[in-house]
Design a protein around this motif. Structure first.
Motif, PDB file in Angstrom:
ATOM      1  N   ASN A 145    -101.458  15.064  51.235  1.00 17.36           N
ATOM      2  CA  ASN A 145    -100.549  15.550  49.959  1.00 17.36           C
ATOM      3  C   ASN A 145    -101.462  16.274  49.237  1.00 17.36           C
ATOM      4  N   GLU A 146    -100.775  16.885  47.970  1.00 20.08           N
ATOM      5  CA  GLU A 146    -101.264  17.627  47.077  1.00 20.08           C
ATOM      6  C   GLU A 146    -102.445  16.966  46.124  1.00 20.08           C
ATOM      7  N   ARG A 186     -96.023  18.357  49.234  1.00 20.19           N
ATOM      8  CA  ARG A 186     -96.098  18.447  47.806  1.00 20.19           C
ATOM      9  C   ARG A 186     -94.786  17.763  47.048  1.00 20.19           C
TER      10      ARG A 186
END
Length: 301
Positions: free
Chosen positions: A177-178, A214
């Motif tokens: 994930n970001e 995101r």
């Protein structure tokens, strides 16, 4: 291409997500296996359960769902894993992952080599590196000929730079994930912007396909020398448990068909959003529900 009897093998944790008022089956590799099966793919899980009530219950649930449990071992000494999951106001989860449990001690078996070598993808998560037992097994299985898919799950206190670096060098496809992207790239310098950070990791570790989820903002992919972006779908979130895992399963299920990244990315975002409307990482659903659910494409600000 050789005839592959099994399409995907997933390796790692199998557990109960203990939420306020209920317990639900989960664990990232288990979730990926489950959603691949729901999407019509032949997927198998390598993991380990305790010889206890929770372990017996988990095995029955997965068998009832049609998941192959023949490679899920039984541990007479260690308990079935639980994770204490607490949602915040946005529905995002905070996890307290109990240590020294059955999936920390997955043993290498002779039939693992045939299983993985005759599969197209081998999916594993970074959490499986936290204990020497499962870590040694994973490191051995990663040497087998198969496309390697790394699902990074950086959960404190199980964040080891040396382990993550090794896995990144071995993987063909990486999903994170970001927030995890920022943490990992922060080990190497001060980088600004998701494109710059993704480019750094892809080039530094020679990753063919790098996927960054995101949340409500969708996902970004760098595949070879090309970049892809999807702005995500708007839904009414029940919780985010398993949403990223279903995203990965959906991406692989489409990508293995013809390697069309755009189509695979769109489908993955749609499935991930759909699963976020459900409770738990392995909710019951019919695939036809995905298209019937009120999923609206987000418009960037």
């Amino acid at each position: 291409m050789m005839n592959k009897k099994n399409e995907v093998v997933c390796f790692g944790e199998i557990l109960w997500d203990v939420l306020p008022g209920q317990e639900l089956p989960g664990g990232a590799p288990m979730n990926v296996t489950y959603h691949l099966s729901k999407l019509g793919r032949k997927a198998t899980l390598i993991s380990r359960l305790g010889n206890d009530e929770r372990g017996i219950a988990l095995r029955k649930i997965f068998e009832d769902k049609g998941i192959d449990t023949s490679f899920v071992q039984v541990d007479a000494l260690h308990k079935t894993s639980i994770v204490l999951a607490t949602p915040n106001e946005a529905g995002d989860m905070k996890y307290d992952i109990v240590e020294d449990v059955a999936w920390d001690y997955i043993e290498k078996q002779p039939d693992h080599e045939t299983l993985i070598s005759q599969s197209r993808y081998f999916v594993f998560g970074s959490l499986a590196m936290r204990n020497k037992g499962s870590r040694d097994t994973l490191l051995a299985l990663m040497e087998l000929p198969c496309t390697k898919v790394l699902d990074i799950n950086l959960r404190a206190p199980f964040i080891n730079k040396e382990h993550i670096t090794y896995l990144l060098r071995k993987a063909d496809i990486v999903k994170m994930n970001e927030e995890e992207l920022g943490l990992v790239t922060g080990w190497y310098g001060d980088y600004i912007g998701i494109e710059e950070k993704m480019q750094l990791l892809q080039h530094r570790f020679n990753i063919e396909t790098l996927i960054v989820t995101r949340g409500a903002k969708g996902a970004a992919i760098k595949h070879q020398d090309h970049s892809y972006l999807h702005d995500g779908f708007k839904v009414q979130v029940a919780d985010t448990i398993g949403s990223g895992d279903s995203f990965l399963a959906a991406f692989l299920s489409k990508f293995m068909e013809n390697k069309n990244v755009d189509a695979a990315l769109t489908f993955a975002c749609k499935v991930g959003a759909f699963v976020a409307t459900k409770k738990g990482g392995c909710p019951d659903y019919d695939v036809s529900e995905i298209d019937r659910t009120n999923i609206i494409c987000s418009i960037p600000d």
